[in-house]
Enzyme design. Structure first.
Site, mmCIF file in Angstrom:
data_model
loop_
_atom_site.group_PDB
_atom_site.id
_atom_site.type_symbol
_atom_site.label_atom_id
_atom_site.label_comp_id
_atom_site.label_asym_id
_atom_site.label_seq_id
_atom_site.Cartn_x
_atom_site.Cartn_y
_atom_site.Cartn_z
ATOM 1 N N GLU A 243 0.889 -1.168 0.000
ATOM 2 C CA GLU A 243 0.000 0.000 0.000
ATOM 3 C C GLU A 243 0.920 1.209 0.000
ATOM 4 O O GLU A 243 1.509 1.533 1.033
ATOM 5 C CB GLU A 243 -0.882 0.004 1.251
ATOM 6 C CG GLU A 243 -1.771 -1.209 1.409
ATOM 7 C CD GLU A 243 -2.992 -1.161 0.508
ATOM 8 O OE1 GLU A 243 -3.274 -0.097 -0.071
ATOM 9 O OE2 GLU A 243 -3.653 -2.196 0.369
ATOM 10 N N CYS A 277 -2.376 9.010 3.030
ATOM 11 C CA CYS A 277 -2.071 8.491 1.689
ATOM 12 C C CYS A 277 -3.159 8.873 0.700
ATOM 13 O O CYS A 277 -2.895 9.055 -0.479
ATOM 14 C CB CYS A 277 -1.891 6.984 1.740
ATOM 15 S SG CYS A 277 -3.301 6.148 2.467
HETATM 16 P P1 NAD Z 1 8.684 4.712 4.404
HETATM 17 O O1 NAD Z 1 8.562 3.952 3.134
HETATM 18 O O2 NAD Z 1 9.862 5.584 4.581
HETATM 19 O O3 NAD Z 1 8.675 3.708 5.663
HETATM 20 C C1 NAD Z 1 7.662 2.798 5.875
HETATM 21 C C2 NAD Z 1 8.166 1.665 6.749
HETATM 22 O O4 NAD Z 1 9.163 0.946 6.036
HETATM 23 C C3 NAD Z 1 8.816 2.111 8.056
HETATM 24 O O5 NAD Z 1 8.411 1.247 9.080
HETATM 25 C C4 NAD Z 1 10.302 1.947 7.788
HETATM 26 O O6 NAD Z 1 11.078 1.680 8.938
HETATM 27 C C5 NAD Z 1 10.293 0.739 6.876
HETATM 28 N N1 NAD Z 1 11.499 0.620 6.019
HETATM 29 C C6 NAD Z 1 12.416 1.560 5.732
HETATM 30 N N2 NAD Z 1 13.364 1.052 4.915
HETATM 31 C C7 NAD Z 1 13.034 -0.236 4.694
HETATM 32 C C8 NAD Z 1 13.605 -1.299 3.925
HETATM 33 N N3 NAD Z 1 14.713 -1.116 3.214
HETATM 34 N N4 NAD Z 1 12.969 -2.491 3.912
HETATM 35 C C9 NAD Z 1 11.835 -2.681 4.608
HETATM 36 N N5 NAD Z 1 11.247 -1.714 5.351
HETATM 37 C C10 NAD Z 1 11.831 -0.518 5.391
HETATM 38 O O7 NAD Z 1 7.323 5.538 4.550
HETATM 39 P P2 NAD Z 1 6.953 6.596 5.665
HETATM 40 O O8 NAD Z 1 7.715 7.854 5.399
HETATM 41 O O9 NAD Z 1 7.021 5.977 6.981
HETATM 42 O O10 NAD Z 1 5.392 6.840 5.306
HETATM 43 C C11 NAD Z 1 4.937 7.726 4.342
HETATM 44 C C12 NAD Z 1 4.569 6.980 3.075
HETATM 45 O O11 NAD Z 1 3.578 5.990 3.356
HETATM 46 C C13 NAD Z 1 3.917 7.909 2.071
HETATM 47 O O12 NAD Z 1 4.453 7.657 0.800
HETATM 48 C C14 NAD Z 1 2.453 7.517 2.117
HETATM 49 O O13 NAD Z 1 1.735 7.781 0.939
HETATM 50 C C15 NAD Z 1 2.549 6.056 2.390
HETATM 51 N N6 NAD Z 1 1.281 5.542 2.912
HETATM 52 C C16 NAD Z 1 0.506 4.759 2.117
HETATM 53 C C17 NAD Z 1 -0.732 4.299 2.583
HETATM 54 C C18 NAD Z 1 -1.638 3.430 1.722
HETATM 55 O O14 NAD Z 1 -2.563 2.834 2.254
HETATM 56 N N7 NAD Z 1 -1.423 3.347 0.435
HETATM 57 C C19 NAD Z 1 -1.137 4.630 3.869
HETATM 58 C C20 NAD Z 1 -0.316 5.445 4.636
HETATM 59 C C21 NAD Z 1 0.899 5.888 4.165
#
Ligand code: NAD
Length: 530
Positions: A243, A277
C-alpha cells in the site's frame, strides 16, 4: 552447517528515541530489535499460531470484542500516546484512528468466516467433480508500517490477519512505535495468546529481518521502500501486499455544488496536516467555477486553527522535520516556477514544533513537482482547466493511482469520468470516505501499490488458497486415464469438435434449451459419422 542468519546484521543494542514533533520533547527511548530478536519473535509467533489456527472464528471474534472494550476503556491514554508521537490533534485520534480500529474489529469479527469459508465452485464442464476453494492461514504475517496513522496501519491491518488464523509481527515506523506497543499490550490483556501479536521496534534493518523470516509481508509506506520490500521478499518468494503513496487528484466540474466541493477539498487535503495516503494532493477546476471555488477554499483555509493536540484545533504539527522540509522544498520550487501562494506557504512562526501553515497555491502546472510527486503535507495546489477532458488528462498524468474524487451534479458525467480515471478508488461528490467502508477493497494501481486492504481480498491475502476436488461417481477408472488406445484417441479428437466448434455448440445449446432430446440424439449420430 547452518548459515548464521545474523552475519553482518545489527548485533549491538541500538536505541530509538521517540520525540514529540509538536514540542520537541523526548517521549521515550526504546531498544532496537536486533536480527536475533526478530528471529526469536518469529519462532515464538510460529508456536503461538499453531494453537491459534485451531480456534474457531467465534472464539477469535470474542477476544477481539474484549480487545475493543479495552481500547475504549483506554481512549484517553491512547490519545496521549498517539498525539505525543505524531503531533496530530486529539480529535483525529478519536475520529480517525480509534474509530477505524473499533469499526474494523466489529467488521472482521463478523465477516471473516463468510470471506474464508470454503467456496463451492461449479465446474462448467466436469460435472462429475465437486470442487471447493479453501483459505488457510499463511503462518506468520509481518506488518511494516509508516508513521502517519500509527494505530490504523499497524493494529488495523493486524486484525484481519489474526482473524484469518495467523500470528502477526508488527514493525511500526521508528518515529511512532509507541501506539502499536500499547495496543499489543492491551491485546494480551484482552486474552489474545502470548506472542500471537508482537511488535518489533526498529528501522530498515529490523524490517529487512522480518521480511527474511516471516511468511508474508503487508507493507504500507513509500513507493521507494515498497520496491525494496518487494525485491527482498522475492528472494524467498513470499507474498507481499504493498500500500504505497499517492498524488490523489480532485476534479471540480463547473456544475458542482461548490460549497460542498470546497469543504471537501479543505478537509480532504489538510486532515492530519495532509499526511494521509488518500489526501487530496492536487485540484483541477473547470474555468467557469474556478474563481468562486478558489475563493471558498482560501476563506475556509484562513479560518483553520493550528496548534497543540490538546487545543481545539483542526491542524496539529507535521510528524517529522524531514517531512516538513520536503513540503517546504516543493512549495519553494513551485513558487520559483511561477506559482502564487494565496494562504500559508511557510512554517508557522514562533512555534517550536514542526508546524507548516495550511497552504493554498494557484498558477501551478504539471512541470512542477508539487503537481506530480507526493507532497504529504498541508498544501492545496489548484489548477484551472478548460474542460473535463483536460482535467482527466492531467489527473491521469501521474505515476501514482491511489484515490481520486470528482465533484459534479451530473451523475452520468461523474460515472463516465470515474470509469476513465486511473486510480484504485474514486469518490463522486465525496473524498477519502472509501477508506472507512471496510466492505470495499482499498488499494492502488500504477505505482500506488499491489494488493488490497478491506473486502474479501483484504483478508484472503493473509491466506493460502487451496483447491479441493472431490470425485462424485467413484468409477473404477476415468475415460482419460491409462491405458490409451486408438479408439480413445479418435474419440478425443472428435470430441474436441463437438465441444468447441462454434456451430455445433450453439446448435446444441439451443436444443438443450428447447428440450429436443431426439434432435440431440440425431446430432450425436451425425457426429459419430463425421
Ligand atoms: P517509508 O517507506 O519511509 O517507511 C515505511 C516503513 O518501512 C517504516 O516502518 C520503515 O522503517 C520501513 N522501512 C524503511 N526502509 C526499509 C527497507 N529497506 N525495507 C523494509 N522496510 C523498510 O514511509 P513513511 O515515510 O514511513 O510513510 C509515508 C509513506 O507511506 C507515504 O508515501 C504515504 O503515501 C505512504 N502511505 C501509504 C498508505 C496506503 O494505504 N497506500 C497509507 C499510509 C501511508
Amino acid at each position: 552447517m547452518i548459515r548464521n542468519p545474523f552475519h553482518g546484521i545489527l548485533r549491538v543494542k541500538d536505541k530509538i528515541e521517540v520525540r514529540n514533533p509538536a514540542s520537541g520533547e523526548r517521549v521515550a527511548e526504546l531498544d532496537v530489535a536486533t536480527a536475533e530478536d526478530v528471529v526469536a519473535a518469529v519462532t515464538r509467533a510460529r508456536k503461538a499460531q499453531l494453537l491459534w489456527k485451531e480456534k474457531d472464528f467465534k472464539e477469535r471474534a470474542g477476544l477481539f470484542y474484549r480487545f475493543r472494550d479495552l481500547l475504549l476503556d483506554h481512549q484517553e491514554k491512547i490519545a496521549d500516546i498517539v498525539t505525543a508521537e505524531t503531533g496530530k490533534p486529539r480529535a483525529e485520534v478519536y475520529g480517525a484512528e480509534l474509530f477505524y480500529l473499533c469499526d474494523a474489529i466489529g467488521f472482521w469479527a463478523k465477516s471473516s468466516q463468510r470471506f474464508l469459508k470454503p467456496e463451492k465452485i461449479r465446474p462448467h464442464l466436469l460435472k462429475t467433480k465437486k470442487v471447493f476453494s479453501t483459505y488457510n492461514p499463511i503462518g506468520v504475517v509481518g506488518i511494516i508500517s509508516p508513521w502517519n496513522f500509527p494505530l490504523v496501519l499497524t493494529l488495523g491491518d493486524a486484525i484481519p490477519a489474526l482473524m484469518a488464523g495467523n500470528a502477526v509481527i508488527i514493525k511500526p515506523s521508528e518515529l511512532t512505535p509507541l501506539s502499536a506497543l500499547f495496543g499489543a499490550e492491551l491485546a494480551v490483556q484482552a486474552g489474545l495468546p502470548e506472542n500471537l501479536l508482537q511488535v518489533v521496534v526498529g528501522g530498515s534493518t529490523t524490517a529487512e529481518m522480518l521480511i527474511d523470516h516471516a511468511d508474508m509481508i503487508s507493507f504500507t509506506g513509500s513507493v521507494e521502500t515498497g520496491q525494496k520490500v518487494m525485491a527482498r521478499a522475492a528472494q524467498r518468494l513470499i507474498p507481499v501486499s504493498l500500500e504505497l503513496g499517492g498524488k490523489d487528484p480532485m476534479i471540480v466540474l463547473k456544475d458542482a455544488d461548490l460549497k460542498r466541493a470546497a469543504n471537501a477539498c479543505v478537509c480532504g487535503a489538510l486532515m492530519n496536516s495532509g499526511q494521509v495516503c488518500t489526501s487530496i494532493e492536487r485540484v483541477y477546476v473547470e474555468e467557469p467555477a474556478y474563481d468562486d471555488f478558489v475563493k471558498r477554499v482560501v476563506d475556509k483555509v484562513k479560518s483553520l486553527r493550528q496548534g497543540s493536540s490538546q487545543d481545539e484545533v483542526e491542524l496539529g504539527s507535521m510528524s517529522s522535520l524531514e517531512q516538513l522540509e520536503r513540503v517546504e522544498c516543493q512549495v519553494e520550487k513551485a513558487v520559483n516556477g511561477g506559482a502564487r501562494i494565496l494562504a500559508g506557504g511557510r512554517r508557522k512562526p514562533n512555534s517550536k514544533g514542526f508546524y507548516y501553515e495550511p497552504t493554498v497555491m494557484v498558477d501551478v502546472n504539471h512541470d512542477m513537482e508539487i503537481m506530480r510527486e507526493e507532497t504529504f503535507g498541508p498544501v492545496i495546489p489548484i489548477m484551472k482547466v478548460t474542460d473535463r477532458e483536460e482535467a482527466l488528462r492531467l489527473a491521469n498524468d501521474c505515476r501514482y493511482g491511489l484515490d481520486s474524487s470528482i465533484f459534479t451534479r451530473d451523475s452520468k458525467a461523474g460515472w463516465k469520468m470515474a470509469e476513465r480515471i486511473e486510480a484504485g478508488s474514486v469518490c463522486i461528490n465525496d473524498c477519502m470516505v472509501n477508506f472507512i467502508i471496510p466492505e470495499v477493497p482499498m488499494g492502488g494501481i500504477k505505482q500506488s501499490g499491489i494488493g488490497r486492504r478491506h473486502g474479501a481480498e483484504g483478508i484472503r491475502k493473509y491466506c493460502r488458497q487451496k483447491t479441493v476436488v472431490i470425485d462424485r461417481l467413484g468409477l473404477e477408472s476415468e475415460f482419460t486415464w491409462f491405458p490409451m488406445s486408438k479408439r480413445k484417441t479418435e474419440f478425443l479428437r472428435k470430441g474436441l469438435g463437438l465441444l468447441f466448434r462454434s456451430g455445433w455448440r450453439d446448435r446444441l445449446r439451443t436444443l438443450k434449451r428447447e428440450h429436443h432430446a431426439s434432435e440431440i440424439v440425431a446430432i450425436g449420430r451425425k457426429f459419430s459419422k463425421d
